[in-house]
Design an enzyme around this catalytic site. Structure first.
Site, PDB file in Angstrom:
ATOM      1  CD  GLU A 278     -65.171  38.681  41.737  1.00 53.15           C
ATOM      2  OE1 GLU A 278     -65.362  39.295  42.810  1.00 53.15           O
ATOM      3  OE2 GLU A 278     -66.092  38.210  41.050  1.00 53.15           O
TER       4      GLU A 278
ATOM      5  CG  ASP B  87     -75.962  71.820  38.481  1.00 52.57           C
ATOM      6  OD1 ASP B  87     -74.979  72.556  38.666  1.00 52.57           O
ATOM      7  OD2 ASP B  87     -76.707  71.447  39.411  1.00 52.57           O
TER       8      ASP B  87
END
Ligand code: DGJ
Length: 729
Positions: A615, A535
């Site tokens: 990777e 928030d």
């Protein structure tokens, strides 16, 4: 001047670049809402007020024989309570004489440059004094109570902020049961609501529903803004899309219990209010005391949701997020949580850090388990002393070695919690929230500290600041892993127990403020089991928040999509994790995890040593790409190109630089089919007159890419991504 007041008409006009907010001191000094929406100049909108004679909607005594003036119908900036307005209100208070009515009327106002603050709470700030503040003083004559309404006008961002302060100017005691700082009246039109619900590991799922008669309500009473509902709301016209139509956004700058309500009344008028949840709230105001509401930020767009999002993104990025990392590039991090969970020692961490450093990663964040007796989640919280069995040379030793690798060092804390199996709890059982005579509700085996207590906060500040300075901590991940319950403070008298939830929130803010003041370069990442406290309140202290404990890239497409309606990409903590994913078991390509995590504050959360060489090469490439596109991702405009689950077999989004010269298009295939249709996207936010070069060398105009779109024929395969840069020539 963004704020004007006309003495003759008694009309206040708040202008931003594209919006107008108007109100008027009307008959009997009632502060009426006139208009909020697309910019209107040169008109007083009081012609919109209407005065029907509505049965069972009474009239204020001053109206004498006028049956057409009713508080129950009139749009108001701060609705009265208990004197004839039966709609959703903003105040519930027990007055010194035991009555519960409140009827505030205009007394005076003042206008000043710069943003207003709210005592002890986060609020939109303004370094350059570009914004303006309007303070309106109201008074309830019967009780003598005063109310101040605060309005902030952020012209460039097209945002209005609102808050209220109740001042007990009487000689008695007032018990406040509800105070909301914002009321948005939409007397005309039909409206739909978009809200963001969810659960742990699946936060901020948008839901759009028409408003019917009665009240639509979302709320949290968990002590945090919560995974279940976000303190934000959009009201939109039924025809509103991403690119067209009227919509209003309301965002609460608060991280605790809240409610947001939208009511359609008997006459079809809509009123939306928002604030601290009145449930389990009662605040005692003795003579001379004040209560300040959290701030709400209001935005309007007449051009659909995308524009509304852009306005909120700019507002949060410029006027809520603070500190060094507001603009400075955030370090690309590796977090050990999903790599080791509690099972680590110094050697293991250094192996991960060493590999990370070689691949270009810039910070190691040591997650849960480094302190006290903490090998599982059953013990140790509160004992913020290093566990020497795991880290024999202490945090100082580890930090020195991490820094010697050329990396920054971050550390996890969960300050607000305590385990019953901890030295802290054995010494200070009364520091935990517990109701006398009741066994507390446990969650993840832990209890919640009473953050309303100064001694609790002092202990936490001492522990955290000692470690941050001694171990040269660059970054703190501030976690909070349960909903609050058993609300009772051993320090407060009976009549103040209704204040505990809010006082705990104020306590958290105070501790965050102390830390950020003492360590201005310290970066704080917010977290509450992922996005349980995502928030604007937390973003004032921590410019990024771990978005969700669900790190599955495909799930994240939805979570990050919902989060993007109000919150800018830079606030979204997002990591590449292992495949199969630990939460869902889904396998996704490494490239996809990179593309999805780049729509946020980027990092890794897996054991890099276990990666095959190809990777590892991809990590290097992703790190380089993220650095290359950092400015575009963090400062550019974010476009949702389609919605997950809209019937298409992919999710696409794009970043467009402010000058519209650089575009990064991202797409992830979510479904593969036989005999499939081509994937087709229309870009947004480009300059239609510019020509853009695609990676395959094609040159296409902005107009073609936006209006005719781009068809992507070769299906890359399930869960595979496409990321392409388009550059204007
Ligand atoms: C919840 C957080 O969201 C995770 O990332 C991790 O930090 C754990 N807590 C640790 O307990």
């Amino acid at each position: 001047m963004a704020i004007t007041y006309h003495e003759s008409t008694r009309v206040f006009t708040l202008q931003t670049e594209h919006t107008t907010y108007q109100m008027k001191v009307g008959r009997f000094n009632i502060l009426k809402h006139l208009y909020y929406g697309k910019k209107v100049e040169g008109s007083s909108m009081d012609y919109l007020l209407w005065y029907p004679d509505v049965g069972f909607s009474g009239n204020p005594y001053e109206a004498d024989t006028d049956k057409c003036f009713s508080l129950d119908i009139q749009p108001q900036e701060f609705p009265s309570a208990g004197v004839g307005d039966y709609r959703e209100g903003c105040i519930e208070a027990v007055n010194p004489d035991g009555s519960r009515a409140a009827d505030f009327r205009y007394v005076s106002h003042s206008v000043s440059r710069g943003a207003y603050g709210i005592k002890g709470m986060p609020a939109a700030y303004d370094e350059g004094e570009e914004s303006e503040t309007l303070l309106i003083c109201l008074r309830d004559d019967a009780t003598g109570l005063e109310l101040e309404l605060k309005y902030g006008v952020f012209e460039k961002e097209d945002m209005i902020t609102r808050a209220a302060v109740l001042k007990n100017t009487t000689s008695g005691t007032v018990e406040l049961e509800k105070l909301f700082g914002v009321c948005l009246e939409l007397p005309f039109g039909e409206w739909e609501v978009v809200h963001f619900h969810g659960r742990h590991a699946m936060e901020r799922m948008p839901e759009r529903i028409p408003l019917g008669h009665g009240t639509f309500c979302i709320s949290s009473k968990r002590g945090t803004s919560s995974h279940q509902h976000n303190p934000s709301l959009i009201l939109c016209a039924p025809e509103t899309t991403e690119d067209a139509g009227d919509c209003y956004g309301m965002l609460l700058v608060y991280s605790g219990n809240f409610t947001a309500r939208a009511e359609v009344d008997q006459m079809g008028q809509t009123r939306a209010v928002m604030g601290i949840n009145p449930e389990q709230f009662r605040f005692r105001l003795d003579a001379g005391e004040c209560f300040e509401t959290p701030q709400a930020i209001l935005g309007f767009s007449g051009e659909g949701f995308t524009e509304l999002s852009h306005r909120f993104h700019r507002m949060i990025g410029r006027h809520i997020c603070r500190g060094k990392y507001k603009y400075a590039r955030r370090p690309i991090l590796i977090n050990n949580w999903e790599a080791t969970y509690f099972d680590f020692n110094e050697e293991k961490i250094l192996r991960i850090a060493g590999q990370a450093a070689q691949l270009g990663i810039e910070m190691l964040v040591l997650d849960d388990g480094w302190f006290g007796k903490r090998d599982t989640d059953t013990s140790g919280l509160g004992d913020w002393y290093v566990n020497r069995e795991k880290l024999p040379e202490g945090l100082e030793g580890l930090s020195e070695k991490i820094h010697a690798l050329g990396m920054k060092f971050g550390l996890w804390f969960e300050p607000e919690m305590v385990s019953e199996d901890s030295d802290l709890y054995r010494k200070h059982a009364d520091w935990a929230l517990r109701i006398p005579g009741r066994k507390p509700n446990r969650s993840r085996y832990q209890l919640v500290l009473d953050m309303s207590r100064q001694d609790v906060r002092d202990y936490l500040f001492e522990r955290m600041s000692d470690l941050v300075s001694r171990a040269r901590i660059d970054y703190v991940k501030w976690d909070m892993n349960r909903s609050m319950s058993d609300i009772y403070s051993a320090k407060l008298p009976r009549e103040r127990q209704g204040e505990v939830f809010h006082r705990c929130m104020l306590g958290v803010y105070e501790l965050l403020e102390r830390l950020t003041t003492a360590f201005p370069d310290l970066m704080i990442e917010g977290c509450s089991g992922g996005g349980g406290r995502f928030d604007a309140g937390m973003l004032y202290y921590s410019p990024q928040i771990w978005c969700s404990d669900d790190t599955d890239a495909v799930e994240r497409l939805q979570i990050q999509y919902g989060t993007s309606f109000f919150y800018p990409v830079g606030t979204v903590g997002s990591h590449v994790s292992a495949s199969p994913n630990h939460q869902t078991g889904r396998e996704t390509p490494f490239e996809t995890r990179g593309v999805v995590a780049m729509a946020g504050s980027f990092g890794y959360e897996l054991d890099l040593n276990l990666l095959p060489d190809e990777e590892k090469e991809l990590v290097k490439a992703q790190v380089a790409d993220y650095k290359k596109y950092y400015e575009l991702i963090h400062q550019g405009d974010y476009y949702r190109l389609n919605a997950p689950g809209d019937g298409r077999d992919f999710v696409a989004w794009a970043f467009v630089s402010e000058d519209k010269r650089q575009v990064l298009l991202n797409l992830v295939v979510t479904h593969v089919r036989a005999n499939a249709k081509a994937m087709f996207v229309r870009l947004k936010g480009l300059d239609e007159g510019k020509t853009y070069r695609l990676p395959d060398g094609r040159l296409l105009s902005g107009g073609a890419l936006m209006y005719a779109g781009l068809s992507i024929p070769a299906r890359p395969g399930e869960y595979r991504p496409i990321q392409m840069e388009l550059v204007a020539q």
